[in-house]
Design an enzyme around this catalytic site. Structure first.
Site, mmCIF file in Angstrom:
data_model
loop_
_atom_site.group_PDB
_atom_site.id
_atom_site.type_symbol
_atom_site.label_atom_id
_atom_site.label_comp_id
_atom_site.label_asym_id
_atom_site.label_seq_id
_atom_site.Cartn_x
_atom_site.Cartn_y
_atom_site.Cartn_z
ATOM 1 N N LEU A 35 0.816 -1.222 0.000
ATOM 2 C CA LEU A 35 0.000 0.000 0.000
ATOM 3 C C LEU A 35 0.850 1.274 0.000
ATOM 4 C CD1 LEU A 35 -2.784 -1.142 2.527
ATOM 5 C CD2 LEU A 35 -2.842 -1.251 0.028
ATOM 6 N N CYS A 36 2.085 1.191 -0.513
ATOM 7 C CA CYS A 36 2.910 2.406 -0.542
ATOM 8 C C CYS A 36 2.374 3.394 -1.580
ATOM 9 C CB CYS A 36 4.380 2.076 -0.802
ATOM 10 S SG CYS A 36 4.697 1.391 -2.432
ATOM 11 N N SER A 38 -1.107 2.890 -2.943
ATOM 12 C CA SER A 38 -2.515 2.536 -3.197
ATOM 13 C C SER A 38 -3.232 2.403 -1.865
ATOM 14 C CB SER A 38 -2.598 1.229 -3.988
ATOM 15 O OG SER A 38 -1.957 0.195 -3.286
ATOM 16 N N ASP A 60 5.388 -6.408 2.110
ATOM 17 C CA ASP A 60 6.406 -5.629 1.414
ATOM 18 C C ASP A 60 7.334 -6.625 0.730
ATOM 19 O OD1 ASP A 60 8.436 -4.085 0.491
ATOM 20 O OD2 ASP A 60 8.607 -2.862 2.303
ATOM 21 N N SER A 127 7.752 -1.907 -19.998
ATOM 22 C CA SER A 127 7.348 -0.592 -20.507
ATOM 23 C C SER A 127 8.013 -0.327 -21.855
ATOM 24 C CB SER A 127 7.788 0.470 -19.496
ATOM 25 O OG SER A 127 7.728 1.749 -20.061
ATOM 26 N N TYR A 152 14.372 4.589 -13.398
ATOM 27 C CA TYR A 152 13.132 3.799 -13.520
ATOM 28 C C TYR A 152 13.199 2.916 -14.768
ATOM 29 C CZ TYR A 152 8.426 2.600 -15.032
ATOM 30 O OH TYR A 152 7.328 1.906 -15.500
ATOM 31 N N LYS A 156 13.413 -1.469 -15.468
ATOM 32 C CA LYS A 156 12.628 -2.339 -16.363
ATOM 33 C C LYS A 156 13.567 -3.171 -17.241
ATOM 34 C CE LYS A 156 8.636 -1.237 -14.862
ATOM 35 N NZ LYS A 156 7.958 -2.191 -13.980
ATOM 36 N N ASN A 201 1.954 12.337 -15.122
ATOM 37 C CA ASN A 201 1.450 11.871 -16.415
ATOM 38 C C ASN A 201 0.339 12.773 -16.941
ATOM 39 O OD1 ASN A 201 2.079 8.835 -14.923
ATOM 40 N ND2 ASN A 201 3.070 9.393 -16.818
HETATM 41 P P1 NAD Z 1 0.829 1.873 -9.069
HETATM 42 O O1 NAD Z 1 1.820 2.623 -8.273
HETATM 43 O O2 NAD Z 1 -0.562 2.371 -9.127
HETATM 44 O O3 NAD Z 1 0.793 0.346 -8.596
HETATM 45 C C1 NAD Z 1 1.927 -0.310 -8.076
HETATM 46 C C2 NAD Z 1 1.489 -1.020 -6.795
HETATM 47 O O4 NAD Z 1 2.618 -1.724 -6.271
HETATM 48 C C3 NAD Z 1 0.991 -0.077 -5.714
HETATM 49 O O5 NAD Z 1 -0.247 -0.538 -5.215
HETATM 50 C C4 NAD Z 1 2.085 -0.128 -4.647
HETATM 51 O O6 NAD Z 1 1.550 0.070 -3.361
HETATM 52 C C5 NAD Z 1 2.652 -1.523 -4.865
HETATM 53 N N1 NAD Z 1 4.042 -1.704 -4.445
HETATM 54 C C6 NAD Z 1 5.123 -0.956 -4.798
HETATM 55 N N2 NAD Z 1 6.223 -1.434 -4.180
HETATM 56 C C7 NAD Z 1 5.837 -2.515 -3.461
HETATM 57 C C8 NAD Z 1 6.511 -3.435 -2.611
HETATM 58 N N3 NAD Z 1 7.807 -3.326 -2.358
HETATM 59 N N4 NAD Z 1 5.799 -4.437 -2.042
HETATM 60 C C9 NAD Z 1 4.473 -4.559 -2.272
HETATM 61 N N5 NAD Z 1 3.784 -3.707 -3.043
HETATM 62 C C10 NAD Z 1 4.457 -2.701 -3.632
HETATM 63 O O7 NAD Z 1 1.443 1.729 -10.549
HETATM 64 P P2 NAD Z 1 0.746 1.232 -11.882
HETATM 65 O O8 NAD Z 1 0.577 2.389 -12.791
HETATM 66 O O9 NAD Z 1 -0.422 0.376 -11.561
HETATM 67 O O10 NAD Z 1 1.923 0.356 -12.487
HETATM 68 C C11 NAD Z 1 1.987 -1.048 -12.265
HETATM 69 C C12 NAD Z 1 3.223 -1.604 -12.943
HETATM 70 O O11 NAD Z 1 3.170 -1.296 -14.339
HETATM 71 C C13 NAD Z 1 4.536 -1.021 -12.437
HETATM 72 O O12 NAD Z 1 5.495 -2.054 -12.428
HETATM 73 C C14 NAD Z 1 4.885 0.021 -13.469
HETATM 74 O O13 NAD Z 1 6.260 0.243 -13.545
HETATM 75 C C15 NAD Z 1 4.374 -0.665 -14.730
HETATM 76 N N6 NAD Z 1 4.088 0.300 -15.805
HETATM 77 C C16 NAD Z 1 3.190 1.301 -15.595
HETATM 78 C C17 NAD Z 1 2.936 2.224 -16.599
HETATM 79 C C18 NAD Z 1 1.933 3.340 -16.381
HETATM 80 O O14 NAD Z 1 1.836 4.215 -17.242
HETATM 81 N N7 NAD Z 1 1.174 3.362 -15.311
HETATM 82 C C19 NAD Z 1 3.591 2.110 -17.831
HETATM 83 C C20 NAD Z 1 4.501 1.070 -18.024
HETATM 84 C C21 NAD Z 1 4.743 0.144 -16.992
HETATM 85 C C1 UD1 Z 2 6.141 8.387 -18.929
HETATM 86 C C2 UD1 Z 2 7.530 7.877 -18.766
HETATM 87 C C3 UD1 Z 2 7.578 6.395 -19.092
HETATM 88 C C4 UD1 Z 2 6.572 5.648 -18.230
HETATM 89 C C5 UD1 Z 2 5.198 6.263 -18.415
HETATM 90 C C6 UD1 Z 2 4.197 5.653 -17.486
HETATM 91 C C7 UD1 Z 2 9.027 9.796 -19.180
HETATM 92 C C8 UD1 Z 2 10.067 10.372 -20.096
HETATM 93 N N1 UD1 Z 2 8.466 8.624 -19.580
HETATM 94 O O1 UD1 Z 2 5.804 8.228 -20.307
HETATM 95 O O2 UD1 Z 2 8.867 5.885 -18.858
HETATM 96 O O3 UD1 Z 2 6.548 4.279 -18.610
HETATM 97 O O4 UD1 Z 2 5.252 7.674 -18.137
HETATM 98 O O5 UD1 Z 2 4.413 6.006 -16.165
HETATM 99 O O6 UD1 Z 2 8.726 10.354 -18.145
HETATM 100 N N2 UD1 Z 2 2.813 15.944 -21.017
HETATM 101 C C9 UD1 Z 2 2.516 17.292 -21.030
HETATM 102 N N3 UD1 Z 2 2.157 17.884 -19.853
HETATM 103 C C10 UD1 Z 2 2.077 17.189 -18.673
HETATM 104 C C11 UD1 Z 2 2.382 15.810 -18.686
HETATM 105 C C12 UD1 Z 2 2.761 15.234 -19.872
HETATM 106 O O7 UD1 Z 2 2.583 17.943 -22.071
HETATM 107 O O8 UD1 Z 2 1.779 17.783 -17.633
HETATM 108 C C13 UD1 Z 2 3.167 15.291 -22.294
HETATM 109 C C14 UD1 Z 2 4.556 14.687 -22.288
HETATM 110 O O9 UD1 Z 2 5.498 15.605 -22.746
HETATM 111 C C15 UD1 Z 2 4.359 13.496 -23.245
HETATM 112 C C16 UD1 Z 2 2.886 13.126 -23.106
HETATM 113 O O10 UD1 Z 2 2.256 14.244 -22.497
HETATM 114 O O11 UD1 Z 2 4.579 13.922 -24.538
HETATM 115 C C17 UD1 Z 2 2.682 11.895 -22.249
HETATM 116 O O12 UD1 Z 2 3.392 12.108 -21.027
HETATM 117 P P1 UD1 Z 2 3.271 11.078 -19.806
HETATM 118 O O13 UD1 Z 2 1.845 10.786 -19.513
HETATM 119 O O14 UD1 Z 2 4.128 11.594 -18.695
HETATM 120 O O15 UD1 Z 2 3.874 9.723 -20.398
HETATM 121 P P2 UD1 Z 2 5.292 9.465 -21.095
HETATM 122 O O16 UD1 Z 2 6.222 10.575 -20.902
HETATM 123 O O17 UD1 Z 2 5.028 9.033 -22.499
#
Ligand code: NAD
Ligand code: UD1
Length: 343
Positions: A35-36, A38, A60, A127, A152, A156, A201
């Site tokens: 839950l760090c 969520s 954890d 990713s 980060y 991956k 994001n």
């Molecule tokens: P999130 O932070 O919402 O979910 C991650 C969860 O993992 C959280 O509930 C957190 O509490 C838990 N967690 C983290 N460290 C932990 C630990 N040591 N022990 C137990 N629980 C732990 O993130 P998300 O967006 O759901 O992403 C999930 C996965 O997908 C991640 O591995 C992330 O890197 C990968 N990913 C996400 C995106 C994105 O855009 N969201 C893109 C590419 C890859």
């Molecule tokens: C980012 C991460 C990527 C990660 C993904 C999901 C970087 C360089 N990449 O992707 O490694 O897997 O998030 O967590 O950080 N943007 C704006 N204004 C904002 C936010 C974003 O213009 O306030 C633009 C960014 O420049 C980008 C697009 O929106 O062009 C998407 O951004 P974002 O949602 O952060 O995703 P990525 O950067 O593609």
């Protein structure tokens, strides 16, 4: 008997949607999360959607002893989907060791416990960040993995290598799913993304600006070599992403893998610019968004979108939802949060 899947990070944004999809597809689920990033209440939200309360274990995964205990308790697992990780790119630049420690120890402890208990099916959240700025588009799984821009991104890449090395010396098999840009929320409006603090994001920043939590959205750069000057990404609805995970788990359990280590891109196969995302949000929500152009964000690449043919042909999966669906669902979720309907 239902197949039981351990979902690490299962109360998180993506994990919670996968738990819903797994339960709706007839799997039993155990969530392990510390839950760090969520909330425990997500378990109740999942129950509201599916009618089934998943098992929840507060663990954890950085703690090897606690991870082993988790697997001692749940010896009957058919597979593991591993989401638990930190994911903020900027934060990883500031605190690299915290990122390497959490993301790599959690993975290693999980794999070690799996090997000990002879649990061989592993799905990993990777990713598109591993492709960096690709040489050609759309990018397919054979594209070279580029030097990572952030710690980060490096976690991956290293994770994929750790998994591959483990497979070479054990009976583990894995599917790594390389997500492009997951966005949107569940169609029930009951689960979605919960960014802590100021979102990094794009989509959560848009919805928080529209609801009034943020003053103005900064569009990072309008001088990129793209048709409207803003960056292009392959946005994919989180519900589509969830269906791909179920397809991956079914492929492993059904022993249909051709190789012990498979990798699939998960995207729609089409790119949209930041301005197109903003326009689509305004159209579907009816809200005029306050935005201004700002400097480029360091580390951003101009454009990337996926070649998804491998996932389409091999997993039999295809993204169905479009950008309208993504924006509409993200907006409903933000409004439900603001109305206090969720917590
Ligand atoms: P999130 O932070 O919402 O979910 C991650 C969860 O993992 C959280 O509930 C957190 O509490 C838990 N967690 C983290 N460290 C932990 C630990 N040591 N022990 C137990 N629980 C732990 O993130 P998300 O967006 O759901 O992403 C999930 C996965 O997908 C991640 O591995 C992330 O890197 C990968 N990913 C996400 C995106 C994105 O855009 N969201 C893109 C590419 C890859
Ligand atoms: C980012 C991460 C990527 C990660 C993904 C999901 C970087 C360089 N990449 O992707 O490694 O897997 O998030 O967590 O950080 N943007 C704006 N204004 C904002 C936010 C974003 O213009 O306030 C633009 C960014 O420049 C980008 C697009 O929106 O062009 C998407 O951004 P974002 O949602 O952060 O995703 P990525 O950067 O593609």
């Amino acid at each position: 008997m239902k197949n039981k899947i351990l979902v690490t990070g299962g109360t998180g944004y993506i994990g919670s949607h996968i738990v819903v999809e797994l339960q709706n597809s007839g799997f039993a689920v155990v969530i392990a999360d510390n839950l760090c990033n969520s909330k425990k209440e997500i378990v109740i939200q999942i129950e509201k959607i599916t009618g089934v309360k998943p098992d929840f274990e507060l663990v954890d995964l950085k703690d090897s002893g606690a991870t082993l205990q988790l697997f001692e308790k749940h010896k009957d697992l058919s597979g593991v989907i591993h989401f638990a990780a930190y994911k903020a790119v900027g934060e990883s630049m500031e605190f690299p060791l915290i990122y390497y420690h959490n993301n790599l120890f959690s993975l290693i402890n999980t794999l070690q416990a799996m090997l000990k208990h002879n649990i061989n099916n592993f799905v990993f959240s990777s990713s598109c960040t591993v492709y960096g700025d690709p040489d050609s588009l759309p990018v397919d799984e054979k594209a070279v993995v580029k030097p990572p821009i952030s710690p980060y991104g490096n976690t991956k890449q290293i994770s994929e290598e750790i998994i591959s090395d483990t497979i070479n010396t054990s009976s583990l098999q894995s599917i790594s799913l390389r997500y492009f840009n997951p966005v949107g929320a569940h169609s029930s409006g009951l689960i979605g993304e919960l960014p802590l603090g100021v979102p990094n994001n794009l989509v959560p920043f848009i919805t928080q600006t529209a609801i009034g939590k943020r003053d103005v959205l900064k569009v990072f750069g309008n001088d990129y070599p793209t048709p409207d000057g803003t960056c292009i990404r392959d946005y994919i609805h989180v519900e589509d992403l969830a269906k791909a995970h179920v397809a991956a788990v079914e492929r492993m359990i059904g022993q249909k893998q051709k190789e012990n280590c498979e990798i699939f891109n998960l995207g729609t196969g089409a790119g949209n610019s930041v301005l197109e995302v903003i326009k689509t949000f305004e159209k579907t929500s009816g809200v005029k968004l306050r935005y201004q152009f700002a400097d480029r964000r360091p580390g951003d690449i101009p454009e990337v979108w996926a070649d998804t043919s491998l996932a389409n042909n091999v997993l039999g999966w295809k993204a169905r939802k479009n950008l309208d669906d993504m924006m509409r669902s993200a907006w409903i979720w933000e409004q439900n949060l603001a109305k206090g309907k969720i917590f």
